[in-house]
Design a protein around this motif. Sequence first.
Motif, short mmCIF file in Angstrom:
data_model
loop_
_atom_site.label_atom_id
_atom_site.label_comp_id
_atom_site.label_asym_id
_atom_site.label_seq_id
_atom_site.Cartn_x
_atom_site.Cartn_y
_atom_site.Cartn_z
N ILE A 14 20.76 37.82 40.13
CA ILE A 14 22.19 37.50 40.06
C ILE A 14 22.75 38.15 38.79
CG2 ILE A 14 23.88 35.64 39.82
CD1 ILE A 14 21.87 33.82 41.30
N PRO A 15 23.78 38.98 38.93
CA PRO A 15 24.23 39.74 37.75
C PRO A 15 25.18 38.94 36.88
CG PRO A 15 25.54 40.34 39.65
CD PRO A 15 24.50 39.35 40.16
N ASP A 16 25.26 39.34 35.61
CA ASP A 16 26.39 38.93 34.78
C ASP A 16 27.57 39.78 35.22
OD1 ASP A 16 24.95 37.11 33.20
OD2 ASP A 16 24.21 38.73 31.94
N ALA A 17 28.66 39.14 35.60
CA ALA A 17 29.78 39.87 36.20
C ALA A 17 31.10 39.44 35.59
CB ALA A 17 29.81 39.65 37.71
N ILE A 18 31.97 40.39 35.37
CA ILE A 18 33.32 40.14 34.87
C ILE A 18 34.29 40.87 35.80
CG2 ILE A 18 34.91 40.39 32.93
CD1 ILE A 18 32.50 40.42 31.08
N SER A 19 35.37 40.19 36.19
CA SER A 19 36.31 40.77 37.14
C SER A 19 37.64 41.09 36.47
CB SER A 19 36.54 39.80 38.31
OG SER A 19 35.34 39.62 39.03
N ALA A 20 38.36 42.01 37.12
CA ALA A 20 39.68 42.42 36.64
C ALA A 20 40.50 42.92 37.82
CB ALA A 20 39.55 43.52 35.58
N HIS A 21 41.80 43.07 37.60
CA HIS A 21 42.64 43.68 38.63
C HIS A 21 43.75 44.48 37.96
CE1 HIS A 21 45.97 40.72 38.16
NE2 HIS A 21 45.01 39.84 37.95
N ALA A 22 44.25 45.46 38.71
CA ALA A 22 45.33 46.31 38.20
C ALA A 22 46.16 46.81 39.38
CB ALA A 22 44.77 47.51 37.42
N GLY A 23 47.45 46.93 39.17
CA GLY A 23 48.33 47.54 40.16
C GLY A 23 48.53 49.01 39.87
N PHE A 24 48.92 49.79 40.88
CA PHE A 24 49.10 51.23 40.74
C PHE A 24 50.41 51.66 41.38
CE2 PHE A 24 44.67 50.58 40.11
CZ PHE A 24 44.25 51.60 39.26
N ALA A 25 50.97 52.70 40.79
CA ALA A 25 52.24 53.21 41.32
C ALA A 25 52.08 53.77 42.73
CB ALA A 25 52.80 54.29 40.39
N SER B 112 45.06 53.80 33.56
CA SER B 112 46.38 54.23 33.10
C SER B 112 46.67 55.67 33.50
CB SER B 112 46.47 54.07 31.59
OG SER B 112 47.70 54.56 31.11
N GLU B 113 45.65 56.53 33.40
CA GLU B 113 45.82 57.94 33.75
C GLU B 113 46.27 58.12 35.19
OE1 GLU B 113 42.94 61.88 34.16
OE2 GLU B 113 42.33 60.21 32.87
N HIS B 114 45.90 57.19 36.05
CA HIS B 114 46.25 57.29 37.46
C HIS B 114 47.41 56.37 37.85
CE1 HIS B 114 43.01 60.01 38.56
NE2 HIS B 114 42.23 59.32 37.76
N GLY B 115 48.21 56.02 36.87
CA GLY B 115 49.43 55.25 37.17
C GLY B 115 49.21 53.77 37.31
N GLY B 116 48.14 53.27 36.69
CA GLY B 116 47.84 51.85 36.81
C GLY B 116 48.45 51.01 35.70
N THR B 117 48.64 49.75 35.98
CA THR B 117 49.10 48.78 34.98
C THR B 117 47.92 48.44 34.06
OG1 THR B 117 48.49 46.89 36.35
CG2 THR B 117 50.70 47.80 36.66
N PRO B 118 48.19 47.80 32.93
CA PRO B 118 47.06 47.32 32.12
C PRO B 118 46.16 46.39 32.93
CG PRO B 118 49.11 47.21 30.88
CD PRO B 118 49.49 47.57 32.28
N LEU B 119 44.86 46.49 32.70
CA LEU B 119 43.91 45.63 33.40
C LEU B 119 44.16 44.17 33.04
CD1 LEU B 119 40.56 47.56 33.01
CD2 LEU B 119 41.69 47.04 35.16
N GLN B 120 44.15 43.31 34.05
CA GLN B 120 44.23 41.88 33.86
C GLN B 120 42.84 41.29 34.09
OE1 GLN B 120 47.23 40.30 32.89
NE2 GLN B 120 47.75 42.47 32.63
N TRP B 121 42.36 40.53 33.10
CA TRP B 121 41.01 39.97 33.17
C TRP B 121 41.14 38.46 33.36
CZ3 TRP B 121 36.99 43.53 32.63
CH2 TRP B 121 37.35 44.78 32.13
N PRO B 122 40.89 37.95 34.58
CA PRO B 122 41.05 36.51 34.78
C PRO B 122 40.00 35.68 34.08
CG PRO B 122 40.18 37.54 36.77
CD PRO B 122 40.54 38.65 35.83
N GLY B 123 38.97 36.33 33.55
CA GLY B 123 37.94 35.61 32.81
C GLY B 123 36.88 35.04 33.74
N PRO B 124 35.77 34.59 33.18
CA PRO B 124 34.72 34.01 34.00
C PRO B 124 35.16 32.67 34.57
CG PRO B 124 34.22 33.70 31.69
CD PRO B 124 35.46 34.55 31.75
N GLY B 125 34.42 32.19 35.54
CA GLY B 125 34.70 30.86 36.09
C GLY B 125 35.81 30.88 37.10
#
Length: 465
Positions: free
Chosen positions: A220-231, A301-314
């Motif tokens: 089972i890995p240590d995992a961290i998630s994020a999301h970003a929107g793109f133009a 960012s280079e591909h038109g993305g918003t700043p990464l949002q990190w919802p955090g663990p849990g």
Amino acid sequence: MNARLSTETTELAIAELKTLLGARASTGLSVLDLHAGDESHHDRHRPQIVVSPETTAEVAEIVKIAARYRVPITAFGAGSGLEGGAIPIQGGISLDTARLDQIIEVRADDMIARVGAGVRRLDLNRVLRDTGLFFPVDPGANASIGGMTSTGASGTNAVRYGVMRENVLGLTVVTADGNIVKTGSLARKSSSGYDLTRLFVGAEGTLGIVTEIAIRLHPIPDAISAHAGFATLAGAVNAVIDIKRAGLAIGRVELLDQPLVGVINRRGTWQLPALPTLFFEFHGTQSEIAALSDTIAAIVSEHGGTPLQWPGPGEGTVRLWETRRDVLSWARGERPGSTSWPSDVCVPISALADVILETRADVDRSGLTAYIVGHVGDGNFHCVFKYLPEEAEQVAEVSGRIVERAIAAGGTASGEHGIGLGKRKYLEAEHGAEAVALMRSLKVALDPLGILNPGKVVPDPEPAH
């Protein structure tokens, strides 16, 4: 065989099956109806009888009865398939694997488990949790391991852990004559003999009925998630390609197009920018991900993305991936009375952006309601139509063009759902006439009576002129 003889022989087979299995052989209409379809858009067909074996030996006896009376037999797992693979289109016997649900062995030191075909994915991972291991193939539904094996399933974790073919080490299979065959071994690799294991993985029960599976497990890995929107959609896909080229440890990366993000904003519990969006899961410790975060953010960012949002663990991470799992069912609520028709193509990563953009443009021109979601890290995406009955013909046309576009780009008609009923007509375009002829030869050699899940996978031969 005439219709009268067919009815008579089927009744004889049913009588023998009831003698063998007692109450575990049912002809009740409610049970037959439960086994008449799956989650696909294909028409339902009732079997004549549903059998629920508890052992491989019982499966072998059932198949021998089916062969003796030449009655079709179709395996049924969780019923979560999306291409009609478990629909008994010629009636006959539906073999429910739910009672083949033993977790036979967990070898934690070898990172291997042996399970019955009816074991469900989520149940297995609950049992494995205390070992620090898990089975990573995640098609979304709580599918049976046997069904996942038969369809060659994949899912959100494939970019890191591969698909069923990479995670199955060996099988127990009942062949069309009722013999029990064991393939593979518990070794991590082998160059011994023909690879019979992978002959049956993805064969959708047309060559044999899988009853036990030896599978690879992973820490089972240590995992961290994020999301970003793109133009743009293209920007989202190209960001994934560059992240992979940089060698960053992606565990999962999922694309949701702008209409699907709109569904989340209307029906979910959180709000996202109304843009094409990527959900990421990165594997490694928090310090390792922190060290990479500037690189990841720069690529996005280079591909038109918003700043990464990190919802955090849990809770935040759980909510993100639950949203990904649930969003397509929410989308059905946008059109009450609608049916889902998901495409399932996979293309080379270099062609992915173009194929997705062409698909989105095609859908927009059609005026149909459809959403694009994809396991973009491995080139697999789904265009999921939510359609009303009067739109079915138009959906079939647009869905057909999606498949043709993928094949023309060097891809495949099905990345993970299987061929089943719906994709048989594309097999020759993808593989060539010679390869399809070889597939037919294998089918005839292993199932000379044609009783194993007839009408699936391999297209019917053209009639002789």
